[in-house]
Motif scaffolding. Sequence first.
Motif, PDB file in Angstrom:
ATOM      1  N   VAL A 152      -0.912 -14.997  -5.955  1.00 22.17           N
ATOM      2  CA  VAL A 152       0.034 -13.937  -5.852  1.00 22.17           C
ATOM      3  C   VAL A 152      -0.609 -12.866  -4.893  1.00 22.17           C
ATOM      4  O   VAL A 152       0.016 -12.249  -3.792  1.00 22.17           O
ATOM      5  CB  VAL A 152       0.257 -12.850  -7.125  1.00 22.17           C
ATOM      6  N   GLN A 153      -1.833 -12.474  -4.930  1.00 20.09           N
ATOM      7  CA  GLN A 153      -2.637 -11.552  -4.116  1.00 20.09           C
ATOM      8  C   GLN A 153      -2.428 -11.947  -2.758  1.00 20.09           C
ATOM      9  O   GLN A 153      -2.306 -11.393  -1.642  1.00 20.09           O
ATOM     10  CB  GLN A 153      -4.072 -11.249  -4.621  1.00 20.09           C
ATOM     11  N   ALA A 154      -2.941 -13.511  -2.553  1.00 17.10           N
ATOM     12  CA  ALA A 154      -2.851 -14.082  -1.233  1.00 17.10           C
ATOM     13  C   ALA A 154      -1.463 -13.828  -0.587  1.00 17.10           C
ATOM     14  O   ALA A 154      -1.294 -13.774   0.604  1.00 17.10           O
ATOM     15  CB  ALA A 154      -3.399 -15.622  -1.110  1.00 17.10           C
ATOM     16  N   THR A 155      -0.320 -14.017  -1.148  1.00 15.73           N
ATOM     17  CA  THR A 155       0.926 -14.122  -0.905  1.00 15.73           C
ATOM     18  C   THR A 155       1.459 -12.478  -0.355  1.00 15.73           C
ATOM     19  O   THR A 155       1.940 -12.485   0.363  1.00 15.73           O
ATOM     20  CB  THR A 155       1.886 -14.759  -1.863  1.00 15.73           C
ATOM     21  N   PHE A 156       0.814 -11.441  -1.178  1.00 17.35           N
ATOM     22  CA  PHE A 156       1.171 -10.066  -1.069  1.00 17.35           C
ATOM     23  C   PHE A 156       0.535  -9.698   0.268  1.00 17.35           C
ATOM     24  O   PHE A 156       1.179  -8.895   1.016  1.00 17.35           O
ATOM     25  CB  PHE A 156       0.444  -9.502  -2.327  1.00 17.35           C
ATOM     26  N   VAL A 157      -0.497 -10.040   0.588  1.00 20.40           N
ATOM     27  CA  VAL A 157      -1.348  -9.599   1.917  1.00 20.40           C
ATOM     28  C   VAL A 157      -0.587 -10.470   2.780  1.00 20.40           C
ATOM     29  O   VAL A 157      -1.030 -11.592   3.119  1.00 20.40           O
ATOM     30  CB  VAL A 157      -2.835  -9.657   1.689  1.00 20.40           C
ATOM     31  N   ARG A 158      -0.034 -10.171   3.614  1.00 21.09           N
ATOM     32  CA  ARG A 158       0.652 -10.591   4.928  1.00 21.09           C
ATOM     33  C   ARG A 158       1.023  -9.675   6.008  1.00 21.09           C
ATOM     34  O   ARG A 158       0.700  -8.487   5.917  1.00 21.09           O
ATOM     35  CB  ARG A 158       2.078 -11.224   4.488  1.00 21.09           C
ATOM     36  N   PRO A 159       1.050 -10.155   7.331  1.00 19.11           N
ATOM     37  CA  PRO A 159       1.486  -9.254   8.276  1.00 19.11           C
ATOM     38  C   PRO A 159       2.435  -8.220   7.878  1.00 19.11           C
ATOM     39  O   PRO A 159       3.697  -8.536   7.365  1.00 19.11           O
ATOM     40  CB  PRO A 159       1.820 -10.069   9.644  1.00 19.11           C
ATOM     41  N   PHE A 160       2.267  -7.169   8.532  1.00 18.04           N
ATOM     42  CA  PHE A 160       3.398  -5.906   8.438  1.00 18.04           C
ATOM     43  C   PHE A 160       4.395  -6.125   9.694  1.00 18.04           C
ATOM     44  O   PHE A 160       3.778  -6.472  10.749  1.00 18.04           O
ATOM     45  CB  PHE A 160       2.913  -4.858   8.501  1.00 18.04           C
ATOM     46  N   ASP A 161       5.591  -5.701   9.518  1.00 17.26           N
ATOM     47  CA  ASP A 161       6.640  -5.819  10.669  1.00 17.26           C
ATOM     48  C   ASP A 161       6.908  -4.078  10.810  1.00 17.26           C
ATOM     49  O   ASP A 161       7.885  -3.488   9.957  1.00 17.26           O
ATOM     50  CB  ASP A 161       7.895  -6.405  10.416  1.00 17.26           C
ATOM     51  N   LEU A 162       6.056  -3.429  11.363  1.00 17.68           N
ATOM     52  CA  LEU A 162       6.019  -2.168  11.447  1.00 17.68           C
ATOM     53  C   LEU A 162       7.296  -1.532  12.227  1.00 17.68           C
ATOM     54  O   LEU A 162       7.519  -0.215  12.155  1.00 17.68           O
ATOM     55  CB  LEU A 162       4.794  -1.532  12.183  1.00 17.68           C
ATOM     56  N   SER A 163       8.106  -2.228  12.866  1.00 18.36           N
ATOM     57  CA  SER A 163       9.358  -1.631  13.401  1.00 18.36           C
ATOM     58  C   SER A 163      10.242  -1.804  11.924  1.00 18.36           C
ATOM     59  O   SER A 163      11.468  -0.994  12.220  1.00 18.36           O
ATOM     60  CB  SER A 163       9.871  -2.701  14.322  1.00 18.36           C
ATOM     61  N   GLU A 164      10.152  -2.353  10.940  1.00 21.14           N
ATOM     62  CA  GLU A 164      11.116  -2.454   9.961  1.00 21.14           C
ATOM     63  C   GLU A 164      10.738  -2.102   8.648  1.00 21.14           C
ATOM     64  O   GLU A 164      11.410  -1.589   7.490  1.00 21.14           O
ATOM     65  CB  GLU A 164      11.707  -3.857   9.855  1.00 21.14           C
ATOM     66  N   GLU A 165       9.391  -1.927   8.369  1.00 18.24           N
ATOM     67  CA  GLU A 165       8.839  -1.550   7.141  1.00 18.24           C
ATOM     68  C   GLU A 165       7.652  -0.532   7.321  1.00 18.24           C
ATOM     69  O   GLU A 165       7.107  -0.724   8.280  1.00 18.24           O
ATOM     70  CB  GLU A 165       8.297  -2.884   6.142  1.00 18.24           C
ATOM     71  N   TYR A 166       7.357   0.234   6.165  1.00 18.81           N
ATOM     72  CA  TYR A 166       6.490   1.168   6.070  1.00 18.81           C
ATOM     73  C   TYR A 166       4.994   0.195   6.254  1.00 18.81           C
ATOM     74  O   TYR A 166       4.856  -0.891   5.944  1.00 18.81           O
ATOM     75  CB  TYR A 166       6.357   2.052   4.915  1.00 18.81           C
ATOM     76  N   GLY A 167       4.085   1.227   6.685  1.00 15.78           N
ATOM     77  CA  GLY A 167       2.482   0.663   6.576  1.00 15.78           C
ATOM     78  C   GLY A 167       1.910   0.553   5.357  1.00 15.78           C
ATOM     79  O   GLY A 167       0.779   0.373   5.197  1.00 15.78           O
ATOM     80  N   LEU A 168       2.816   0.556   4.274  1.00 18.95           N
ATOM     81  CA  LEU A 168       2.087   0.902   2.742  1.00 18.95           C
ATOM     82  C   LEU A 168       3.235  -0.132   2.015  1.00 18.95           C
ATOM     83  O   LEU A 168       4.286   0.136   2.056  1.00 18.95           O
ATOM     84  CB  LEU A 168       2.008   2.179   2.373  1.00 18.95           C
ATOM     85  N   ARG A 169       2.400  -1.242   1.506  1.00 14.42           N
ATOM     86  CA  ARG A 169       3.196  -1.973   0.533  1.00 14.42           C
ATOM     87  C   ARG A 169       2.322  -1.747  -0.979  1.00 14.42           C
ATOM     88  O   ARG A 169       1.150  -1.800  -0.954  1.00 14.42           O
ATOM     89  CB  ARG A 169       3.264  -3.094   0.949  1.00 14.42           C
ATOM     90  N   VAL A 170       3.279  -1.930  -2.079  1.00 15.64           N
ATOM     91  CA  VAL A 170       2.444  -1.725  -3.269  1.00 15.64           C
ATOM     92  C   VAL A 170       3.097  -2.803  -4.271  1.00 15.64           C
ATOM     93  O   VAL A 170       4.363  -2.891  -4.148  1.00 15.64           O
ATOM     94  CB  VAL A 170       2.476  -0.423  -3.988  1.00 15.64           C
ATOM     95  N   GLY A 171       2.171  -3.540  -4.843  1.00 13.66           N
ATOM     96  CA  GLY A 171       2.743  -4.265  -5.557  1.00 13.66           C
ATOM     97  C   GLY A 171       2.340  -4.497  -7.290  1.00 13.66           C
ATOM     98  O   GLY A 171       1.037  -4.106  -7.102  1.00 13.66           O
ATOM     99  N   LEU A 172       2.873  -4.933  -8.145  1.00 13.34           N
ATOM    100  CA  LEU A 172       2.324  -4.616  -9.424  1.00 13.34           C
ATOM    101  C   LEU A 172       2.471  -6.082 -10.310  1.00 13.34           C
ATOM    102  O   LEU A 172       3.669  -6.538 -10.308  1.00 13.34           O
ATOM    103  CB  LEU A 172       2.845  -3.593 -10.354  1.00 13.34           C
ATOM    104  N   VAL A 173       1.460  -6.701 -10.612  1.00 11.25           N
ATOM    105  CA  VAL A 173       1.427  -7.995 -11.314  1.00 11.25           C
ATOM    106  C   VAL A 173       1.227  -7.752 -12.685  1.00 11.25           C
ATOM    107  O   VAL A 173       0.300  -7.328 -13.157  1.00 11.25           O
ATOM    108  CB  VAL A 173       0.258  -8.901 -10.819  1.00 11.25           C
TER     109      VAL A 173
END
Length: 120
Positions: free
Chosen positions: A80-101
């Motif tokens: 899950v962690q490996a899938t969570f860390v992915r490239p950002f699309d800074l034109s469409e999404e914020y530069g911060l993402r948060v996930g809770l497992v």
Amino acid sequence: YFLYAYDKASTTYNMPGFYRIEGMLNIEKLDFVFKSLVARHESLRTVFKLEDGVPVQEITDGNAFEIAHYRSNEEEVPNVQATFVRPFDLSEEYGLRVGLVGIEEGGYVLMIDMHHIISD
């Protein structure tokens, strides 16, 4: 921004962190806290658009920010962690993402990934 645009498929400038939480967690309060942080800090709710080939910041209202929720057993958390860390699309999404497992055996893993462009 130049380095981001040069290789948008890279995670080189991602700044992930993973935090184990044992016991009970007030998920509504956690959601409130992160949404409050995003509302308070413009850099956390900024996207980067191109206008006539020039990058410009667009500060949004932050309403699109959501914590991603996952369910996993202990053994699968690294996946899950490996899938969570992915490239950002800074034109469409914020530069911060948060996930809770939510871990089936008990407890949680809070995942925070921030692009370096908003951390300075």
